[in-house]
Design a protein around this motif. Structure first.
Motif, mmCIF file in Angstrom:
data_model
loop_
_atom_site.group_PDB
_atom_site.id
_atom_site.type_symbol
_atom_site.label_atom_id
_atom_site.label_comp_id
_atom_site.label_asym_id
_atom_site.label_seq_id
_atom_site.Cartn_x
_atom_site.Cartn_y
_atom_site.Cartn_z
ATOM 1 N N TYR A 29 -9.773 -4.745 -2.401
ATOM 2 C CA TYR A 29 -9.118 -3.598 -1.767
ATOM 3 C C TYR A 29 -8.902 -2.494 -2.779
ATOM 4 C CZ TYR A 29 -5.377 -0.891 0.330
ATOM 5 O OH TYR A 29 -4.586 0.114 0.789
ATOM 6 N N ARG A 30 -8.398 -2.855 -3.936
ATOM 7 C CA ARG A 30 -8.192 -1.851 -4.975
ATOM 8 C C ARG A 30 -9.390 -1.897 -5.910
ATOM 9 N NH1 ARG A 30 -2.321 -1.393 -6.419
ATOM 10 N NH2 ARG A 30 -2.862 -1.871 -8.567
ATOM 11 N N GLN A 33 -8.899 -0.126 -9.712
ATOM 12 C CA GLN A 33 -7.761 -0.566 -10.516
ATOM 13 C C GLN A 33 -7.820 -2.072 -10.721
ATOM 14 O OE1 GLN A 33 -5.603 1.176 -7.363
ATOM 15 N NE2 GLN A 33 -4.307 2.281 -8.777
ATOM 16 N N ILE A 36 -3.774 -6.656 -8.277
ATOM 17 C CA ILE A 36 -2.324 -6.508 -8.265
ATOM 18 C C ILE A 36 -1.685 -7.745 -8.885
ATOM 19 C CG2 ILE A 36 -2.001 -7.462 -5.961
ATOM 20 C CD1 ILE A 36 0.027 -5.221 -5.509
ATOM 21 N N ILE A 47 12.398 -3.998 -4.061
ATOM 22 C CA ILE A 47 12.644 -2.613 -3.627
ATOM 23 C C ILE A 47 12.735 -2.568 -2.106
ATOM 24 C CG2 ILE A 47 11.628 -0.318 -3.433
ATOM 25 C CD1 ILE A 47 10.416 -0.679 -6.146
ATOM 26 N N ILE A 51 15.945 -1.245 0.068
ATOM 27 C CA ILE A 51 15.843 -0.032 0.897
ATOM 28 C C ILE A 51 16.035 -0.370 2.364
ATOM 29 C CG2 ILE A 51 14.354 1.862 1.546
ATOM 30 C CD1 ILE A 51 15.346 2.013 -1.269
ATOM 31 N N ILE A 84 4.087 3.670 7.665
ATOM 32 C CA ILE A 84 2.714 4.188 7.636
ATOM 33 C C ILE A 84 2.534 5.068 6.408
ATOM 34 C CG2 ILE A 84 1.032 5.564 8.884
ATOM 35 C CD1 ILE A 84 1.606 3.564 10.702
ATOM 36 N N THR A 85 1.478 4.813 5.655
ATOM 37 C CA THR A 85 1.113 5.719 4.571
ATOM 38 C C THR A 85 -0.261 6.277 4.907
ATOM 39 O OG1 THR A 85 -0.006 4.057 3.319
ATOM 40 C CG2 THR A 85 2.312 4.291 2.917
ATOM 41 N N ASN A 87 -3.169 5.453 3.598
ATOM 42 C CA ASN A 87 -4.288 4.514 3.571
ATOM 43 C C ASN A 87 -4.032 3.238 4.345
ATOM 44 O OD1 ASN A 87 -5.038 6.341 1.610
ATOM 45 N ND2 ASN A 87 -4.269 5.055 -0.021
ATOM 46 N N TYR A 88 -2.792 2.848 4.539
ATOM 47 C CA TYR A 88 -2.539 1.540 5.116
ATOM 48 C C TYR A 88 -1.236 1.565 5.877
ATOM 49 C CZ TYR A 88 0.600 1.021 1.136
ATOM 50 O OH TYR A 88 1.585 1.208 0.215
ATOM 51 N N GLY B 59 12.867 5.248 -2.873
ATOM 52 C CA GLY B 59 12.620 3.823 -3.001
ATOM 53 C C GLY B 59 11.340 3.388 -2.320
ATOM 54 N N LEU B 60 11.152 3.855 -1.094
ATOM 55 C CA LEU B 60 9.946 3.452 -0.380
ATOM 56 C C LEU B 60 8.704 4.081 -0.978
ATOM 57 C CD1 LEU B 60 11.108 3.277 3.282
ATOM 58 C CD2 LEU B 60 10.429 1.443 1.788
ATOM 59 N N GLY B 62 8.166 4.166 -4.205
ATOM 60 C CA GLY B 62 7.772 3.175 -5.191
ATOM 61 C C GLY B 62 7.095 1.986 -4.557
ATOM 62 N N PHE B 63 7.622 1.572 -3.414
ATOM 63 C CA PHE B 63 7.023 0.444 -2.704
ATOM 64 C C PHE B 63 5.618 0.781 -2.227
ATOM 65 C CE2 PHE B 63 6.895 -3.244 -0.108
ATOM 66 C CZ PHE B 63 6.292 -2.868 1.078
ATOM 67 N N SER B 64 5.426 1.998 -1.679
ATOM 68 C CA SER B 64 4.114 2.361 -1.138
ATOM 69 C C SER B 64 3.076 2.448 -2.230
ATOM 70 C CB SER B 64 4.165 3.707 -0.430
ATOM 71 O OG SER B 64 5.350 3.889 0.246
ATOM 72 N N GLN B 65 3.483 2.924 -3.394
ATOM 73 C CA GLN B 65 2.492 3.108 -4.445
ATOM 74 C C GLN B 65 2.019 1.796 -5.024
ATOM 75 O OE1 GLN B 65 4.437 5.904 -6.960
ATOM 76 N NE2 GLN B 65 3.418 7.628 -5.988
ATOM 77 N N ALA B 66 2.819 0.733 -4.883
ATOM 78 C CA ALA B 66 2.400 -0.550 -5.448
ATOM 79 C C ALA B 66 1.167 -1.094 -4.750
ATOM 80 C CB ALA B 66 3.542 -1.547 -5.350
ATOM 81 N N PHE B 67 1.055 -0.863 -3.441
ATOM 82 C CA PHE B 67 -0.019 -1.493 -2.688
ATOM 83 C C PHE B 67 -1.168 -0.566 -2.369
ATOM 84 C CE2 PHE B 67 1.984 -5.401 -2.239
ATOM 85 C CZ PHE B 67 3.330 -5.175 -2.039
ATOM 86 N N SER B 68 -1.115 0.635 -2.895
ATOM 87 C CA SER B 68 -2.139 1.579 -2.489
ATOM 88 C C SER B 68 -3.342 1.502 -3.398
ATOM 89 C CB SER B 68 -1.543 2.974 -2.524
ATOM 90 O OG SER B 68 -2.557 3.912 -2.632
ATOM 91 N N SER B 69 -4.511 1.778 -2.835
ATOM 92 C CA SER B 69 -5.724 1.759 -3.648
ATOM 93 C C SER B 69 -5.967 3.105 -4.296
ATOM 94 C CB SER B 69 -6.916 1.398 -2.772
ATOM 95 O OG SER B 69 -7.043 2.356 -1.755
ATOM 96 N N GLU B 70 -5.266 4.126 -3.846
ATOM 97 C CA GLU B 70 -5.441 5.458 -4.433
ATOM 98 C C GLU B 70 -4.072 6.006 -4.753
ATOM 99 O OE1 GLU B 70 -7.349 7.724 -1.417
ATOM 100 O OE2 GLU B 70 -8.533 5.963 -0.890
ATOM 101 N N ILE B 72 -1.057 8.093 -4.205
ATOM 102 C CA ILE B 72 -0.531 8.841 -3.063
ATOM 103 C C ILE B 72 0.829 9.402 -3.429
ATOM 104 C CG2 ILE B 72 -1.736 7.555 -1.284
ATOM 105 C CD1 ILE B 72 0.793 5.923 -0.893
ATOM 106 N N THR B 73 1.228 10.474 -2.776
ATOM 107 C CA THR B 73 2.521 11.056 -3.106
ATOM 108 C C THR B 73 3.653 10.279 -2.448
ATOM 109 O OG1 THR B 73 2.196 12.572 -1.289
ATOM 110 C CG2 THR B 73 1.739 13.402 -3.464
ATOM 111 N N ASN B 74 3.540 9.995 -1.144
ATOM 112 C CA ASN B 74 4.613 9.276 -0.483
ATOM 113 C C ASN B 74 4.100 8.741 0.827
ATOM 114 O OD1 ASN B 74 7.148 8.266 0.038
ATOM 115 N ND2 ASN B 74 8.192 10.136 -0.490
ATOM 116 N N PHE B 75 4.887 7.895 1.472
ATOM 117 C CA PHE B 75 4.473 7.381 2.770
ATOM 118 C C PHE B 75 4.597 8.504 3.798
ATOM 119 C CE2 PHE B 75 8.703 6.973 4.615
ATOM 120 C CZ PHE B 75 9.497 7.002 3.499
#
Lengths: 163, 155
Positions: A29-30, A33, A36, A47, A51, A84-85, A87-88, B59-60, B62-70, B72-75
Motif C-alpha cells: 500500500y505504501r 515509504q 509501517i 491518539i 481523540i 474520510i481522508t 486516499n482512504y 490529533g486526528l 496525526g492519526f491520518s498521516q500514519a496510515f497514508s501512502s502520500e 496529506i495535510t489533514n483528513f
C-alpha cells in the motif's frame, strides 16, 4: 488474475487505549515509504483512543436539546463512526465495553455502502474476538495475544476481510 | 447512516475558523449568530469546547498521516453518532471547520473550499488586515452568508 484488495489494515484498540491486535492486509500500500512499524501503529491507536474520547465534549448545542429528555448518558455513546481522508477511509465499531475495531480501506468504492459492509464484517470479527480473547481463562483482558493464537486469529480475520 | 431522529433539526450547526496555533478568528453558530469581535472571541476561548475542537483536528491529523501512502495535510471529515465534522486545512495553518447534521448527506468540502477562496481574496490580500485579528470585514460576512444560504433548512 489477482483481485485488487480494498482493505488495508485492521486494528483492535482495547478499552484503555493500547493496541491489542494489528494486521496489515495489503502488502504494497505504501510504495515509496518503508513498511509501517508497530511503533507507529501503537502511537496512532493511542491518539485515536484519546481523540475519540475528546469528541464527547464537542457535541453541538442543538443536539443537546434533542437528547435532553432522555436519562441515558448520551455523551458516552458518542464515538467516531467513519473518518474520510483523501486516499482512504476508516470505519470504526465501538462496543459497549469500550473496545474499538478499525478497518482502514480504499475510498474508491461508494462510501456509505462500503462503510456498512465494513461494520457488518467487524461484527462478525467481534464474535471471533470473544472466542479468542474473552472465553479463554488464561488470556488477560487487555493484553495482546500470544504467538500461536495471534497467527490463528490473523488467518480468520484475513478470511473475513480479504475478498 | 440516515438517522431520522435529527431530520427536524437544522442542517448546519457551527462554522469555526482558526488561524495558527489555537487562534480563533471567526465563529458562527447558525442558530445564534456570528462572533467576530475581539472581546467576544476571548470569552469563547475561555470555554473548553473551542480548545477541544482544535485539539480534535490536530490529533486526528496525526492519526491520518500514519496510515497514508502520500503526504496529506489533514483528513476531510468524520462522522460520529450525533454530528459530522468537516475540515478544510491549508499549509499556512488556516483551519475551516463545519459541524453539521448527520442526516444531511451533502459533502461540504467544496463549500469550505469556497469559504477559503473568499478568505484569501477578501482578508489575506487586504493590505490593512493584521494577521491574527478577528474577521469582521462586512464583504466577507456577506459572501459567507450567501455561500451557506442554500444549505440552511428553512422552517
Amino acid at each position: 488474475m489477482k483481485k485488487d484488495r480494498q482493505n488495508y489494515y485492521f486494528i483492535v484498540v482495547n478499552k484503555t487505549g493500547g493496541l491489542q491486535f494489528f494486521s496489515q492486509l495489503k502488502e504494497q500500500y505504501r510504495e515509496d515509504q518503508d513498511k509501517i512499524t508497530t511503533n507507529q501503529v501503537l502511537q496512532a491507536s493511542s491518539i485515536f483512543y484519546a481523540i475519540d474520547h475528546l469528541t464527547q465534549t464537542i457535541i453541538p448545542d442543538a443536539i443537546y436539546k434533542v437528547e435532553q429528555d432522555k436519562d441515558k448518558d448520551f455523551e458516552r455513546d458518542n464515538a467516531i463512526d467513519l473518518l474520510i481522508t483523501e486516499n482512504y477511509m476508516v470505519s470504526t465499531l465501538k462496543t459497549l465495553t469500550g473496545l474499538r475495531f478499525l478497518v482502514i480501506s480504499n475510498k474508491n468504492l461508494e462510501v456509505p455502502k462500503k462503510h456498512e459492509d465494513n461494520i457488518q464484517k467487524m461484527r462478525q470479527i467481534y464474535r471471533l474476538y470473544t472466542d479468542y480473547f474473552s472465553k479463554d481463562p488464561f488470556q488477560s483482558d487487555d493484553q495482546p495475544l500470544g504467538e500461536k493464537k495471534r497467527a490463528q486469529f490473523d488467518r480468520d480475520v484475513r478470511e473475513l476481510l480479504d475478498f | 447512516m440516515l438517522n431520522t431522529k435529527y431530520l427536524d433539526q437544522d442542517n448546519l450547526f457551527e462554522l469555526i475558523i482558526f488561524q495558527g496555533y489555537k487562534n480563533l478568528v471567526f465563529y458562527w453558530n447558525f442558530a445564534k449568530g456570528m462572533v467576530n469581535t475581539k472581546s467576544e472571541i476571548q470569552d469563547l476561548l475561555k470555554q473548553n469546547r473551542i480548545q477541544n475542537i482544535y485539539g480534535v483536528s490536530e490529533g486526528l491529523k496525526g492519526f491520518s498521516q500514519a496510515f497514508s501512502s502520500e503526504p496529506i495535510t489533514n483528513f476531510r471529515y468524520f462522522l460520529t453518532n450525533y454530528f459530522k465534522f468537516t475540515i478544510y486545512e491549508m499549509c499556512s495553518g488556516v483551519k475551516i471547520i463545519l459541524l453539521s447534521n448527520i442526516s444531511d448527506q451533502t459533502d461540504y468540502s467544496e463549500t469550505l473550499k469556497e469559504v477559503y477562496t473568499n478568505y484569501l481574496e477578501i482578508i489575506k490580500r487586504n493590505p490593512f488586515y493584521v494577521h491574527g485579528e478577528p474577521l469582521d470585514n462586512p464583504l466577507f460576512i456577506e459572501k459567507i452568508t450567501d455561500i451557506f444560504e442554500p444549505f440552511q433548512k428553512k422552517k
